[in-house]
Enzyme design. Structure first.
Site, PDB file in Angstrom:
ATOM      1  CE1 TYR A   2      -3.388  -1.804   5.710  1.00 57.20           C
ATOM      2  CE2 TYR A   2      -3.376   0.468   4.920  1.00 57.20           C
ATOM      3  CZ  TYR A   2      -3.483  -0.889   4.672  1.00 57.20           C
ATOM      4  OH  TYR A   2      -3.670  -1.331   3.384  1.00 57.20           O
ATOM      5  CB  SER A  59      -0.862   0.013   1.263  1.00 56.79           C
ATOM      6  OG  SER A  59      -1.508   1.265   1.406  1.00 56.79           O
TER       7      SER A  59
HETATM    8  P1  NAP Z   1     -11.375  -6.178   1.126  1.00 55.55           P
HETATM    9  O1  NAP Z   1     -12.424  -6.035   0.089  1.00 55.55           O
HETATM   10  O2  NAP Z   1     -11.738  -5.977   2.559  1.00 55.55           O
HETATM   11  O3  NAP Z   1     -10.663  -7.598   0.945  1.00 55.55           O
HETATM   12  C1  NAP Z   1      -9.805  -8.148   1.929  1.00 55.55           C
HETATM   13  C2  NAP Z   1      -9.683  -9.623   1.654  1.00 55.55           C
HETATM   14  O4  NAP Z   1      -8.732 -10.171   2.576  1.00 55.55           O
HETATM   15  C3  NAP Z   1     -10.987 -10.355   1.837  1.00 55.55           C
HETATM   16  O5  NAP Z   1     -11.145 -11.302   0.820  1.00 55.55           O
HETATM   17  C4  NAP Z   1     -10.796 -11.058   3.180  1.00 55.55           C
HETATM   18  O6  NAP Z   1     -11.524 -12.285   3.166  1.00 55.55           O
HETATM   19  C5  NAP Z   1      -9.309 -11.318   3.160  1.00 55.55           C
HETATM   20  N1  NAP Z   1      -8.760 -11.556   4.484  1.00 55.55           N
HETATM   21  C6  NAP Z   1      -8.755 -10.713   5.542  1.00 55.55           C
HETATM   22  N2  NAP Z   1      -8.189 -11.323   6.585  1.00 55.55           N
HETATM   23  C7  NAP Z   1      -7.838 -12.572   6.179  1.00 55.55           C
HETATM   24  C8  NAP Z   1      -7.230 -13.670   6.811  1.00 55.55           C
HETATM   25  N3  NAP Z   1      -6.871 -13.630   8.089  1.00 55.55           N
HETATM   26  N4  NAP Z   1      -7.005 -14.806   6.100  1.00 55.55           N
HETATM   27  C9  NAP Z   1      -7.377 -14.861   4.793  1.00 55.55           C
HETATM   28  N5  NAP Z   1      -7.964 -13.856   4.142  1.00 55.55           N
HETATM   29  C10 NAP Z   1      -8.185 -12.722   4.837  1.00 55.55           C
HETATM   30  O7  NAP Z   1     -10.184  -5.127   0.860  1.00 55.55           O
HETATM   31  P2  NAP Z   1      -9.185  -4.947  -0.387  1.00 55.55           P
HETATM   32  O8  NAP Z   1      -9.091  -3.495  -0.623  1.00 55.55           O
HETATM   33  O9  NAP Z   1      -9.537  -5.837  -1.502  1.00 55.55           O
HETATM   34  O10 NAP Z   1      -7.822  -5.411   0.301  1.00 55.55           O
HETATM   35  C11 NAP Z   1      -6.921  -6.323  -0.301  1.00 55.55           C
HETATM   36  C12 NAP Z   1      -5.488  -5.907   0.024  1.00 55.55           C
HETATM   37  O11 NAP Z   1      -5.234  -4.630  -0.551  1.00 55.55           O
HETATM   38  C13 NAP Z   1      -5.191  -5.755   1.512  1.00 55.55           C
HETATM   39  O12 NAP Z   1      -3.901  -6.291   1.774  1.00 55.55           O
HETATM   40  C14 NAP Z   1      -5.189  -4.251   1.726  1.00 55.55           C
HETATM   41  O13 NAP Z   1      -4.394  -3.872   2.824  1.00 55.55           O
HETATM   42  C15 NAP Z   1      -4.609  -3.809   0.398  1.00 55.55           C
HETATM   43  N6  NAP Z   1      -4.867  -2.402   0.032  1.00 55.55           N
HETATM   44  C16 NAP Z   1      -6.133  -1.929  -0.068  1.00 55.55           C
HETATM   45  C17 NAP Z   1      -6.343  -0.608  -0.430  1.00 55.55           C
HETATM   46  C18 NAP Z   1      -7.723   0.002  -0.534  1.00 55.55           C
HETATM   47  O14 NAP Z   1      -7.843   1.238  -0.529  1.00 55.55           O
HETATM   48  N7  NAP Z   1      -8.766  -0.783  -0.661  1.00 55.55           N
HETATM   49  C19 NAP Z   1      -5.249   0.232  -0.699  1.00 55.55           C
HETATM   50  C20 NAP Z   1      -3.965  -0.292  -0.610  1.00 55.55           C
HETATM   51  C21 NAP Z   1      -3.786  -1.614  -0.245  1.00 55.55           C
HETATM   52  P3  NAP Z   1     -12.238 -12.964   4.427  1.00 55.55           P
HETATM   53  O15 NAP Z   1     -12.753 -11.865   5.288  1.00 55.55           O
HETATM   54  O16 NAP Z   1     -13.298 -13.810   3.776  1.00 55.55           O
HETATM   55  O17 NAP Z   1     -11.155 -13.782   5.070  1.00 55.55           O
END
Ligand code: NAP
Length: 256
Positions: free
Chosen positions: A149, A136
């Site tokens: 975070y 990120s």
């Molecule tokens: P999201 O829609 O909340 O997706 C997060 C995913 O991670 C879900 O599928 C969740 O599935 C899974 N997860 C969470 N804890 C887990 C665990 N303990 N074991 C296995 N799976 C787990 O958010 P997203 O934006 O797609 O996030 C994906 C990645 O992108 C993350 O690493 C986040 O930090 C990064 N990111 C996001 C943004 C943003 O603005 N959205 C920006 C930069 C980076 P379950 O709950 O079903 O386990």
């Protein structure tokens, strides 16, 4: 174990029950990868997997036994997308929540390390492996209220850079993808299900979509084998790193 596997090879995507992980699984399947997806919410995960013909397996990256059970089901692997993770809270340090911070380290740092350790033998045996870490901009541009975070994603970034060095000379590429705001369930999770606070994050600006990030991942993993995309920072046009976002005023004539 031999490196033989069908088609483009096997790609594992963690955290594929929503957001960036689900979009990446869809994109990789469309690009000819044999996709294996993992997450905790199996019902959601199966919905994603069914549509694209992927294999869905339960996975909690914060639990070593769960990671080992998942990886035991994946004898061949050419690509690991470490995407599972997220943020909890935006409290200042003076009120920080230990459980929330512990979860962020577990999911974003240790989870990545556990998955990578478990799948490295398979990634290497194939002769052309690739580890992608979804980091990120929070991993290099810290902001007030983001310390837990920020520290976790800084940790993931350190991990990725060390892994890249440790694997030099071996047939495994290492890439970090660093997005800015992406409209997914991320903010909803961060704010404990508070939809108002979550949607305010993207108010007046156009964030990235999960497909935008999947597109970047698909590009990075489809370069020729001798090319390593070390890191790729991807922000909405309306955003400059973590602290500057251009927001348009609401149109006063809207709804007239
Ligand atoms: P999201 O829609 O909340 O997706 C997060 C995913 O991670 C879900 O599928 C969740 O599935 C899974 N997860 C969470 N804890 C887990 C665990 N303990 N074991 C296995 N799976 C787990 O958010 P997203 O934006 O797609 O996030 C994906 C990645 O992108 C993350 O690493 C986040 O930090 C990064 N990111 C996001 C943004 C943003 O603005 N959205 C920006 C930069 C980076 P379950 O709950 O079903 O386990």
């Amino acid at each position: 174990m031999t490196g033989a596997e069908p088609g483009n090879g096997t790609a594992v995507v963690t955290g594929a029950s929503s957001g960036i992980g689900a979009a990446t699984a869809r994109r990789l399947a469309a690009d000819g990868w044999d996709v294996v997806v993992g997450a905790r919410r199996l019902d959601r995960l199966r919905e994603v997997a069914e549509v694209i013909g992927a294999r869905a397996l339960p996975l909690d990256v914060t639990d070593t036994a769960s990671v080992e059970a998942f990886c035991a089901e994946v004898p061949y692997c050419r690509l690991l997308v470490n995407n599972a993770g997220g943020a909890l809270g935006r409290d200042p340090i003076e009120r920080f929540d230990e459980d929330g911070w512990r979860w962020m380290y577990e999911a974003n740092v240790l989870g990545v390390a556990r998955m990578t350790r478990a799948l490295l033998p398979a990634l290497e045996a194939g002769g052309d492996g690739h580890v992608v870490v979804v980091g990120s901009i929070a991993g290099f541009d810290p902001y007030a209220g983001g310390a837990g975070y920020n520290a976790a994603k800084h940790g993931a970034r350190a991990f990725t850079r060390v892994l890249r060095q440790e694997l030099l000379g071996r047939p495994i590429r290492v890439t970090e993808i660093d997005p800015g705001f992406v409209e997914t369930e991320f903010s909803l999770v961060r704010f404990g299900g508070d939809e108002g606070r979550a949607s305010a994050v993207y108010e007046g600006m156009t964030p990235l979509t999960a497909d935008d990030v999947a597109d970047a991942i698909a590009w990075a993993v489809s370069r020729p084998s001798h090319v390593n995309v070390d890191e790729l920072v991807l922000c909405a046009r309306d955003q400059y790193l973590a602290q500057r976002v251009h927001r348009r005023e609401p149109d006063p004539d809207a709804g007239r």
